[in-house]
Design a protein around this motif. Sequence first.
Motif, PDB file in Angstrom:
ATOM      1  N   MET A 193       1.106  -1.328   0.021  1.00 18.72           N
ATOM      2  CA  MET A 193      -0.034   0.060  -0.048  1.00 18.72           C
ATOM      3  C   MET A 193       1.110   0.778  -0.248  1.00 18.72           C
ATOM      4  SD  MET A 193      -2.952  -1.216  -0.128  1.00 18.72           S
ATOM      5  CE  MET A 193      -4.305   0.584   0.101  1.00 18.72           C
ATOM      6  N   LYS A 194       0.578   1.808  -1.229  1.00 15.62           N
ATOM      7  CA  LYS A 194       1.192   3.264  -1.052  1.00 15.62           C
ATOM      8  C   LYS A 194       0.636   4.676  -0.849  1.00 15.62           C
ATOM      9  CE  LYS A 194       5.081   0.741  -4.372  1.00 15.62           C
ATOM     10  NZ  LYS A 194       5.680   1.240  -5.378  1.00 15.62           N
ATOM     11  N   GLY A 195       1.258   6.084  -1.431  1.00 16.88           N
ATOM     12  CA  GLY A 195       0.399   7.070  -1.380  1.00 16.88           C
ATOM     13  C   GLY A 195      -0.740   6.796  -2.307  1.00 16.88           C
ATOM     14  N   ASP A 196      -0.404   6.998  -3.741  1.00 15.70           N
ATOM     15  CA  ASP A 196      -1.456   7.266  -4.725  1.00 15.70           C
ATOM     16  C   ASP A 196      -2.133   5.439  -4.839  1.00 15.70           C
ATOM     17  OD1 ASP A 196       1.481   4.929  -5.269  1.00 15.70           O
ATOM     18  OD2 ASP A 196       1.703   5.987  -7.069  1.00 15.70           O
ATOM     19  N   THR A 197      -1.753   3.862  -4.258  1.00 19.53           N
ATOM     20  CA  THR A 197      -2.911   2.866  -4.551  1.00 19.53           C
ATOM     21  C   THR A 197      -4.181   3.684  -5.018  1.00 19.53           C
ATOM     22  OG1 THR A 197      -1.099   2.213  -3.528  1.00 19.53           O
ATOM     23  CG2 THR A 197      -2.854   1.287  -3.924  1.00 19.53           C
ATOM     24  N   LEU A 198      -4.498   2.606  -5.101  1.00 20.11           N
ATOM     25  CA  LEU A 198      -6.098   3.101  -5.591  1.00 20.11           C
ATOM     26  C   LEU A 198      -6.861   1.191  -5.616  1.00 20.11           C
ATOM     27  CD1 LEU A 198      -6.645   5.526  -8.680  1.00 20.11           C
ATOM     28  CD2 LEU A 198      -7.126   6.117  -6.408  1.00 20.11           C
ATOM     29  N   ILE A 199      -7.579   1.650  -5.152  1.00 21.27           N
ATOM     30  CA  ILE A 199      -8.248  -0.083  -5.051  1.00 21.27           C
ATOM     31  C   ILE A 199      -9.423  -0.028  -6.205  1.00 21.27           C
ATOM     32  CG2 ILE A 199      -9.181  -2.197  -3.700  1.00 21.27           C
ATOM     33  CD1 ILE A 199      -8.027  -0.864  -1.050  1.00 21.27           C
TER      34      ILE A 199
END
Length: 277
Positions: A222-228
């Motif tokens: 999980m990163k700051g720009d992760t989008l599920i």
Amino acid sequence: MANRTSRARQRQRRRRIEIIAAGAGAVALAAVALVLLNRPAPDAAVLAPVEATPVAAEATAEPVVTPEPHAETPAPTPQPTPTPVPEPTPTVVPGSRPDVVSFYTPQGKSYSPRVRMGDTYTAPWKKGKDIGSFEVIASDEALLDGDFFGDIFGRAWTAFPDCGSCKIGYTLRYTLDDGTEIRYSMLAPKHIEHTEFIEVWLYDDYHRKPHQFYSHLKDSQMKGDTLITSVKLTAGKQIARVTDIWLEAFVCASLDDFDAERNYIGDTSCVIHIVKE
């Protein structure tokens, strides 16, 4: 005549006696002077004048000042405690953040246009088998052209200028055969619960390259720009106890979009009812 001669002799005798006495006195004085001259000089310390011991002057007594009684100190005036002024919530320009979201599925193979799903989805529920995969796109169009999901999703998502401040989350809700309802929201894999009934797998289909294998998200990824962007449901060991399933997708920007029980209370979401075939 004889008397006159006798008196003359007596005068001469007295004069000789006086002369002899005077000479003897002179000799005595000379002797005394000689003794004094030959006497050793007295010690200088003896001859040094003795200084008089100064008499300490009597200290002048200072006048005793009787302190005046202190005037009563006035009670301090209480100062009002400054009330912190809350920072104003940034004004969101209407339409700057994604304000619509829907579930989609490939029209054909995985590389094909996306078709918006309806309110209900029907599938078999068999232990250990996938119930279905559900992609989320910021649109309500019935059909979205394209073949690679990342491109299709990206065009819709980045059409909103402030999309970078938003995340996609999910709420899974289902009932058991005894009437118990299980409900929880997910913004990361660590939020998944009760996998004995339904296993949940989360994916970021946007940040990947075409035609390359990828797997479900892990907390370490999980990163700051992760989008599920999608979720897959798999029947758990106790799927037989599940009677109804609802899956909700939502767009959130802060904790203000949730209540104290972590339930989504924001404005942008969609729900699909998953029915057993």
